[in-house]
Write a protein that holds these residues in place. Structure first.
Motif, PDB file in Angstrom:
ATOM      1  N   THR A  51       0.834  -1.196   0.000  1.00 18.96           N
ATOM      2  CA  THR A  51       0.000   0.000   0.000  1.00 18.96           C
ATOM      3  C   THR A  51       0.871   1.249   0.000  1.00 18.96           C
ATOM      4  OG1 THR A  51      -1.733  -1.165   1.206  1.00 18.96           O
ATOM      5  CG2 THR A  51      -1.825   1.231   1.242  1.00 18.96           C
ATOM      6  N   VAL A  52       0.548   2.167  -0.903  1.00 18.41           N
ATOM      7  CA  VAL A  52       1.286   3.427  -1.002  1.00 18.41           C
ATOM      8  C   VAL A  52       1.005   4.254   0.245  1.00 18.41           C
ATOM      9  CG1 VAL A  52       1.494   5.578  -2.308  1.00 18.41           C
ATOM     10  CG2 VAL A  52       1.200   3.416  -3.512  1.00 18.41           C
ATOM     11  N   MET A  53       2.065   4.892   0.772  1.00 21.20           N
ATOM     12  CA  MET A  53       1.935   5.721   1.970  1.00 21.20           C
ATOM     13  C   MET A  53       2.680   7.038   1.746  1.00 21.20           C
ATOM     14  SD  MET A  53       3.012   4.809   5.871  1.00 21.20           S
ATOM     15  CE  MET A  53       4.742   5.180   5.783  1.00 21.20           C
ATOM     16  N   CYS A  54       2.077   8.129   2.179  1.00 13.87           N
ATOM     17  CA  CYS A  54       2.738   9.435   2.083  1.00 13.87           C
ATOM     18  C   CYS A  54       3.891   9.471   3.084  1.00 13.87           C
ATOM     19  CB  CYS A  54       1.745  10.561   2.384  1.00 13.87           C
ATOM     20  SG  CYS A  54       2.505  12.200   2.436  1.00 13.87           S
ATOM     21  N   LEU A  55       5.073   9.794   2.606  1.00 11.20           N
ATOM     22  CA  LEU A  55       6.244   9.832   3.481  1.00 11.20           C
ATOM     23  C   LEU A  55       6.226  11.019   4.426  1.00 11.20           C
ATOM     24  CD1 LEU A  55       9.005   8.796   0.940  1.00 11.20           C
ATOM     25  CD2 LEU A  55       7.874   7.386   2.673  1.00 11.20           C
ATOM     26  N   GLN A  56       5.395  12.027   4.122  1.00  9.19           N
ATOM     27  CA  GLN A  56       5.366  13.215   4.966  1.00  9.19           C
ATOM     28  C   GLN A  56       4.363  13.091   6.114  1.00  9.19           C
ATOM     29  OE1 GLN A  56       5.089  16.702   2.581  1.00  9.19           O
ATOM     30  NE2 GLN A  56       6.044  17.967   4.128  1.00  9.19           N
ATOM     31  N   CYS A  57       3.154  12.547   5.833  1.00 12.65           N
ATOM     32  CA  CYS A  57       2.136  12.504   6.891  1.00 12.65           C
ATOM     33  C   CYS A  57       1.650  11.095   7.221  1.00 12.65           C
ATOM     34  CB  CYS A  57       0.951  13.396   6.526  1.00 12.65           C
ATOM     35  SG  CYS A  57      -0.095  12.728   5.215  1.00 12.65           S
ATOM     36  N   GLY A  58       2.038  10.109   6.420  1.00 19.41           N
ATOM     37  CA  GLY A  58       1.654   8.726   6.698  1.00 19.41           C
ATOM     38  C   GLY A  58       0.301   8.312   6.146  1.00 19.41           C
ATOM     39  N   ALA A  59      -0.358   9.152   5.380  1.00 24.70           N
ATOM     40  CA  ALA A  59      -1.673   8.815   4.818  1.00 24.70           C
ATOM     41  C   ALA A  59      -1.548   7.629   3.871  1.00 24.70           C
ATOM     42  CB  ALA A  59      -2.251  10.010   4.081  1.00 24.70           C
ATOM     43  N   ARG A  60      -2.617   6.824   3.838  1.00 24.75           N
ATOM     44  CA  ARG A  60      -2.625   5.643   2.979  1.00 24.75           C
ATOM     45  C   ARG A  60      -3.783   5.639   1.987  1.00 24.75           C
ATOM     46  NH1 ARG A  60      -0.459   3.702   7.812  1.00 24.75           N
ATOM     47  NH2 ARG A  60       1.446   2.486   7.489  1.00 24.75           N
ATOM     48  N   ARG A  61      -4.558   6.723   1.955  1.00 26.42           N
ATOM     49  CA  ARG A  61      -5.676   6.814   1.009  1.00 26.42           C
ATOM     50  C   ARG A  61      -6.009   8.272   0.740  1.00 26.42           C
ATOM     51  NH1 ARG A  61     -10.818   7.758   3.323  1.00 26.42           N
ATOM     52  NH2 ARG A  61     -10.790   7.787   5.584  1.00 26.42           N
ATOM     53  N   ASP A  62      -6.978   8.474  -0.132  1.00 20.54           N
ATOM     54  CA  ASP A  62      -7.462   9.813  -0.478  1.00 20.54           C
ATOM     55  C   ASP A  62      -6.418  10.603  -1.258  1.00 20.54           C
ATOM     56  OD1 ASP A  62      -9.605  11.404  -0.624  1.00 20.54           O
ATOM     57  OD2 ASP A  62      -9.584  12.060   1.452  1.00 20.54           O
ATOM     58  N   TRP A  63      -6.109  10.121  -2.461  1.00 18.79           N
ATOM     59  CA  TRP A  63      -5.059  10.693  -3.284  1.00 18.79           C
ATOM     60  C   TRP A  63      -5.610  11.578  -4.396  1.00 18.79           C
ATOM     61  CZ3 TRP A  63      -0.843   9.657  -0.787  1.00 18.79           C
ATOM     62  CH2 TRP A  63      -0.711   8.448  -0.106  1.00 18.79           C
ATOM     63  N   MET A  64      -4.801  12.508  -4.830  1.00 15.90           N
ATOM     64  CA  MET A  64      -5.005  13.183  -6.101  1.00 15.90           C
ATOM     65  C   MET A  64      -3.979  12.548  -7.033  1.00 15.90           C
ATOM     66  SD  MET A  64      -5.167  17.223  -7.102  1.00 15.90           S
ATOM     67  CE  MET A  64      -3.445  17.636  -7.190  1.00 15.90           C
ATOM     68  N   VAL A  65      -4.455  12.004  -8.154  1.00 13.50           N
ATOM     69  CA  VAL A  65      -3.582  11.307  -9.086  1.00 13.50           C
ATOM     70  C   VAL A  65      -3.449  12.174 -10.338  1.00 13.50           C
ATOM     71  CG1 VAL A  65      -3.165   9.140 -10.297  1.00 13.50           C
ATOM     72  CG2 VAL A  65      -4.499   9.135  -8.181  1.00 13.50           C
ATOM     73  N   ILE A  66      -2.214  12.434 -10.746  1.00  9.60           N
ATOM     74  CA  ILE A  66      -1.916  13.360 -11.841  1.00  9.60           C
ATOM     75  C   ILE A  66      -1.157  12.595 -12.922  1.00  9.60           C
ATOM     76  CG2 ILE A  66      -0.754  15.526 -12.433  1.00  9.60           C
ATOM     77  CD1 ILE A  66      -0.772  15.994  -9.260  1.00  9.60           C
ATOM     78  N   CYS A  67      -1.571  12.779 -14.174  1.00 10.91           N
ATOM     79  CA  CYS A  67      -0.884  12.141 -15.296  1.00 10.91           C
ATOM     80  C   CYS A  67      -0.547  13.220 -16.319  1.00 10.91           C
ATOM     81  CB  CYS A  67      -1.781  11.075 -15.926  1.00 10.91           C
ATOM     82  SG  CYS A  67      -0.970  10.135 -17.229  1.00 10.91           S
ATOM     83  N   ASP A  68       0.727  13.299 -16.701  1.00 10.75           N
ATOM     84  CA  ASP A  68       1.137  14.306 -17.685  1.00 10.75           C
ATOM     85  C   ASP A  68       1.300  13.657 -19.058  1.00 10.75           C
ATOM     86  OD1 ASP A  68       3.552  12.975 -17.484  1.00 10.75           O
ATOM     87  OD2 ASP A  68       4.649  14.645 -16.630  1.00 10.75           O
ATOM     88  N   VAL A  69       1.677  14.451 -20.052  1.00  9.97           N
ATOM     89  CA  VAL A  69       1.755  13.980 -21.430  1.00  9.97           C
ATOM     90  C   VAL A  69       2.717  12.810 -21.635  1.00  9.97           C
ATOM     91  CG1 VAL A  69       2.410  14.641 -23.780  1.00  9.97           C
ATOM     92  CG2 VAL A  69       0.914  16.097 -22.451  1.00  9.97           C
ATOM     93  N   PRO A  70       3.919  12.836 -21.069  1.00 11.68           N
ATOM     94  CA  PRO A  70       4.784  11.663 -21.278  1.00 11.68           C
ATOM     95  C   PRO A  70       4.251  10.390 -20.621  1.00 11.68           C
ATOM     96  CG  PRO A  70       6.088  13.547 -20.556  1.00 11.68           C
ATOM     97  CD  PRO A  70       4.648  13.924 -20.420  1.00 11.68           C
TER      98      PRO A  70
END
Length: 135
Positions: A51-70
Motif C-alpha cells: 500500500t502506497v503511503m505518504c512519506l510526509q504525513c503517513g496517509a494511505r488513502r485519499d489521493w489526487m492522481v496526476i498524469c502528464d503527457v509523457p
C-alpha cells in the motif's frame, strides 16, 4: 442589383443570457485532451501488493492522481506532498479515472478545490461518505 427579399450573409446563433461569445469560442477551440489530467482516488493504492503511503504525513488513502503527457503519474496527498510514482503508468491512471469531470485552469486550482493543497492535511472523511449527502 437589388432583391426584394435580402438574406443576411452571416447567421448569428441565438445567445442565451450570460452567454459570452469569446468564452464559447475558447471552449470550442480547446483541445479535448489537456496536457495534464487529474483525478481523485479515495481508496488505498497498492503497488505490487504494498500500500502506497505518504512519506510526509503517513496517509494511505485519499489521493489526487496526476498524469502528464509523457505518461508519468504523480500522487499528491492532502498534506500537499507530491511525488512521481514510477511504478504507476498511464494505463493504471486510465483505470482510475472516471468521468472527465470539471475542467480547471491550473493544477493549483484542482488541488485547492479537492482539498489537496494542504488545508485539509490529516482530514479524512469516512469511506461511505459521498459529497453532498449531508442534509
Amino acid at each position: 442589383m437589388t432583391t426584394n427579399n435580402p438574406r443576411p450573409r452571416v447567421v448569428v446563433p441565438g445567445m442565451l443570457p450570460g452567454d459570452d461569445p469569446l468564452l464559447r469560442l475558447q471552449a470550442e477551440a480547446e483541445p479535448d485532451t489537456s496536457r495534464i489530467r487529474v483525478t481523485t482516488h479515495v481508496d488505498p493504492i497498492a503497488i505490487s501488493g504494498i500500500t502506497v503511503m505518504c512519506l510526509q504525513c503517513g496517509a494511505r488513502r485519499d489521493w489526487m492522481v496526476i498524469c502528464d503527457v509523457p505518461g508519468r503519474v504523480f500522487l499528491r496527498c492532502r498534506c500537499a506532498h507530491q511525488w512521481h510514482e514510477p511504478e504507476l503508468t498511464r494505463a493504471d491512471f486510465d483505470l482510475m479515472i472516471g468521468d472527465p469531470g470539471q475542467k480547471y485552469p491550473s493544477l493549483d486550482a484542482v488541488a485547492r478545490d479537492t482539498g489537496h493543497d494542504g488545508t485539509m492535511a490529516g482530514t479524512y472523511l469516512p469511506d461511505a461518505l459521498d459529497a453532498g449527502t449531508w442534509g
